[in-house]
Design an enzyme around this catalytic site. Sequence first.
Site, PDB file in Angstrom:
ATOM      1  N   GLU A 129      40.997  30.388  63.035  1.00  0.00           N
ATOM      2  CA  GLU A 129      40.055  29.936  62.011  1.00  0.00           C
ATOM      3  C   GLU A 129      40.695  28.814  61.177  1.00  0.00           C
ATOM      4  OE1 GLU A 129      39.074  32.692  58.840  1.00  0.00           O
ATOM      5  OE2 GLU A 129      37.129  31.734  58.524  1.00  0.00           O
ATOM      6  N   THR A 252      43.496  31.251  50.732  1.00  0.00           N
ATOM      7  CA  THR A 252      43.713  30.184  49.739  1.00  0.00           C
ATOM      8  C   THR A 252      45.036  29.463  50.001  1.00  0.00           C
ATOM      9  OG1 THR A 252      44.917  31.631  48.215  1.00  0.00           O
ATOM     10  CG2 THR A 252      42.504  31.569  47.967  1.00  0.00           C
TER      11      THR A 252
HETATM   12  C1  LIG Z   1      31.796  29.181  50.768  1.00  0.00           C
HETATM   13  C2  LIG Z   1      32.614  30.392  51.128  1.00  0.00           C
HETATM   14  C3  LIG Z   1      32.493  30.942  52.395  1.00  0.00           C
HETATM   15  C4  LIG Z   1      33.204  32.106  52.717  1.00  0.00           C
HETATM   16  N1  LIG Z   1      33.005  32.696  53.949  1.00  0.00           N
HETATM   17  C5  LIG Z   1      33.554  33.924  54.179  1.00  0.00           C
HETATM   18  C6  LIG Z   1      33.217  34.666  55.361  1.00  0.00           C
HETATM   19  O1  LIG Z   1      32.449  34.204  56.213  1.00  0.00           O
HETATM   20  N2  LIG Z   1      33.752  35.906  55.523  1.00  0.00           N
HETATM   21  C7  LIG Z   1      34.589  36.458  54.608  1.00  0.00           C
HETATM   22  O2  LIG Z   1      35.029  37.587  54.818  1.00  0.00           O
HETATM   23  N3  LIG Z   1      34.945  35.783  53.481  1.00  0.00           N
HETATM   24  C8  LIG Z   1      34.437  34.537  53.248  1.00  0.00           C
HETATM   25  N4  LIG Z   1      34.763  33.857  52.083  1.00  0.00           N
HETATM   26  C9  LIG Z   1      35.662  34.487  51.115  1.00  0.00           C
HETATM   27  C10 LIG Z   1      37.013  33.774  50.993  1.00  0.00           C
HETATM   28  O3  LIG Z   1      37.784  33.973  52.145  1.00  0.00           O
HETATM   29  C11 LIG Z   1      37.671  34.317  49.715  1.00  0.00           C
HETATM   30  O4  LIG Z   1      36.927  33.793  48.619  1.00  0.00           O
HETATM   31  C12 LIG Z   1      39.124  33.914  49.613  1.00  0.00           C
HETATM   32  O5  LIG Z   1      39.911  34.561  50.586  1.00  0.00           O
HETATM   33  C13 LIG Z   1      39.724  34.208  48.221  1.00  0.00           C
HETATM   34  O6  LIG Z   1      39.429  35.517  47.802  1.00  0.00           O
HETATM   35  P1  LIG Z   1      38.805  35.739  46.331  1.00  0.00           P
HETATM   36  O7  LIG Z   1      37.627  34.836  46.208  1.00  0.00           O
HETATM   37  O8  LIG Z   1      38.593  37.188  46.142  1.00  0.00           O
HETATM   38  O9  LIG Z   1      39.908  35.205  45.348  1.00  0.00           O
HETATM   39  P2  LIG Z   1      41.138  36.084  44.755  1.00  0.00           P
HETATM   40  O10 LIG Z   1      41.823  36.763  45.868  1.00  0.00           O
HETATM   41  O11 LIG Z   1      40.630  36.885  43.620  1.00  0.00           O
HETATM   42  O12 LIG Z   1      42.059  34.912  44.223  1.00  0.00           O
HETATM   43  C14 LIG Z   1      41.962  34.338  42.904  1.00  0.00           C
HETATM   44  C15 LIG Z   1      43.151  33.405  42.729  1.00  0.00           C
HETATM   45  O13 LIG Z   1      44.360  34.182  42.763  1.00  0.00           O
HETATM   46  C16 LIG Z   1      45.220  33.620  43.732  1.00  0.00           C
HETATM   47  N5  LIG Z   1      46.038  34.657  44.351  1.00  0.00           N
HETATM   48  C17 LIG Z   1      45.625  35.812  44.935  1.00  0.00           C
HETATM   49  N6  LIG Z   1      46.643  36.480  45.460  1.00  0.00           N
HETATM   50  C18 LIG Z   1      47.753  35.724  45.211  1.00  0.00           C
HETATM   51  C19 LIG Z   1      49.133  35.862  45.509  1.00  0.00           C
HETATM   52  N7  LIG Z   1      49.596  36.917  46.204  1.00  0.00           N
HETATM   53  N8  LIG Z   1      49.984  34.903  45.082  1.00  0.00           N
HETATM   54  C20 LIG Z   1      49.522  33.820  44.404  1.00  0.00           C
HETATM   55  N9  LIG Z   1      48.229  33.632  44.100  1.00  0.00           N
HETATM   56  C21 LIG Z   1      47.363  34.557  44.503  1.00  0.00           C
HETATM   57  C22 LIG Z   1      44.320  32.955  44.747  1.00  0.00           C
HETATM   58  O14 LIG Z   1      45.020  31.999  45.525  1.00  0.00           O
HETATM   59  C23 LIG Z   1      43.268  32.352  43.841  1.00  0.00           C
HETATM   60  O15 LIG Z   1      43.724  31.131  43.330  1.00  0.00           O
HETATM   61  C24 LIG Z   1      34.082  32.680  51.761  1.00  0.00           C
HETATM   62  C25 LIG Z   1      34.217  32.083  50.500  1.00  0.00           C
HETATM   63  C26 LIG Z   1      33.481  30.971  50.169  1.00  0.00           C
HETATM   64  C27 LIG Z   1      33.606  30.409  48.781  1.00  0.00           C
END
Ligand SMILES: Cc1cc2nc3c(=O)[nH]c(=O)nc-3n(C[C@H](O)[C@H](O)[C@H](O)COP(=O)(O)OP(=O)(O)OC[C@H]3O[C@@H](n4cnc5c(N)ncnc54)[C@H](O)[C@@H]3O)c2cc1C
Length: 267
Positions: A129, A252
């Site tokens: 991916e 991310t």
């Molecule tokens: C348009 C779009 C399409 C998507 N499509 C899919 C899909 O098809 N299927 C699916 O399952 N998901 C999908 N996602 C979800 C996407 O993969 C997640 O939004 C992403 O993995 C981040 O998770 P979160 O939003 O919960 O952020 P969080 O995990 O809450 O992160 C918030 C912040 O904290 C930081 N952070 C978290 N952990 C750490 C760490 N250990 N060290 C340092 N920083 C950290 C992150 O980098 C980020 O800056 C999609 C998201 C979007 C916006």
Amino acid sequence: MISGEILGAIAMTEPGAGSDLAAMRTTAERTDTGYVLNGTKVFITNGLQAELVIVCAKTDPAAGAKGVSLFLVDTHLPGFSRGQGIRKIGQHASDTAELFFTELEVPHEALLGQEGRGFAYLMQELPRERLGVGAQAVGATEGVLALTLEYVQQRQAFGQRVADFQNTRFKLAEARARLEMAKAYLRQCIDQYLQGAMGPTDAAILKLMLTEMQCDIANDCLQLFGGYGYTLEYPVSRFFVDARVQTIYAGTSEIMKEVIARSMLGK
Ligand SMILES: Cc1cc2nc3c(=O)[nH]c(=O)nc-3n(C[C@H](O)[C@H](O)[C@H](O)COP(=O)(O)OP(=O)(O)OC[C@H]3O[C@@H](n4cnc5c(N)ncnc54)[C@H](O)[C@@H]3O)c2cc1C
């Protein structure tokens, strides 16, 4: 899916579990006839239209990542429902939705692969991916650069073309140089992938560098359009908003750095 009759989706993310996927709370309880799923997923691409969703759920909630299994869920089944669709700042051509599973019964055959191996399967496939996201970054960067090159050669300021300011020339040159490096690394990763040799660290390096490049260049290009860049009339603004999520989904940038650092430090 292969004949194009139905769209698929993959549902990993939950309201309380994104980067930390192992914290997911959706459960799949085994019964005599199959499994019963309960939980909520969020941000699922194709969520509004998908007829088949690969759902990640805990078959053994006490076992952490080792308790995750994958299920092929037919969205026509009772117990499946979807939200309205999430309104995003960009990528409007792609639907993103919340999915709900309420006492949803699936047969044994809905289990994809082996029980408890779901997380391992995800880890195995996520590099692919990320390779795709890297390829999108290169394509979109080429697109935004081509638009910008055209614009700066016809727009005039202070009696000369915007293209003639040294700042513009340097921005374009930097973008081109970064893009060429990115293409070389993408090609290397594609070759490795085709030989079954692309590892998770290669994919993390690719995704981190190429998506950050895409955002930087889309931002610099928009700046070269001046106020017109901030309008919906000029497609450069679409490149800008569409780029932004590339450093967020599919892991991310911070998580990509964690993957890379882990490969260097061993944990
Ligand atoms: C348009 C779009 C399409 C998507 N499509 C899919 C899909 O098809 N299927 C699916 O399952 N998901 C999908 N996602 C979800 C996407 O993969 C997640 O939004 C992403 O993995 C981040 O998770 P979160 O939003 O919960 O952020 P969080 O995990 O809450 O992160 C918030 C912040 O904290 C930081 N952070 C978290 N952990 C750490 C760490 N250990 N060290 C340092 N920083 C950290 C992150 O980098 C980020 O800056 C999609 C998201 C979007 C916006």
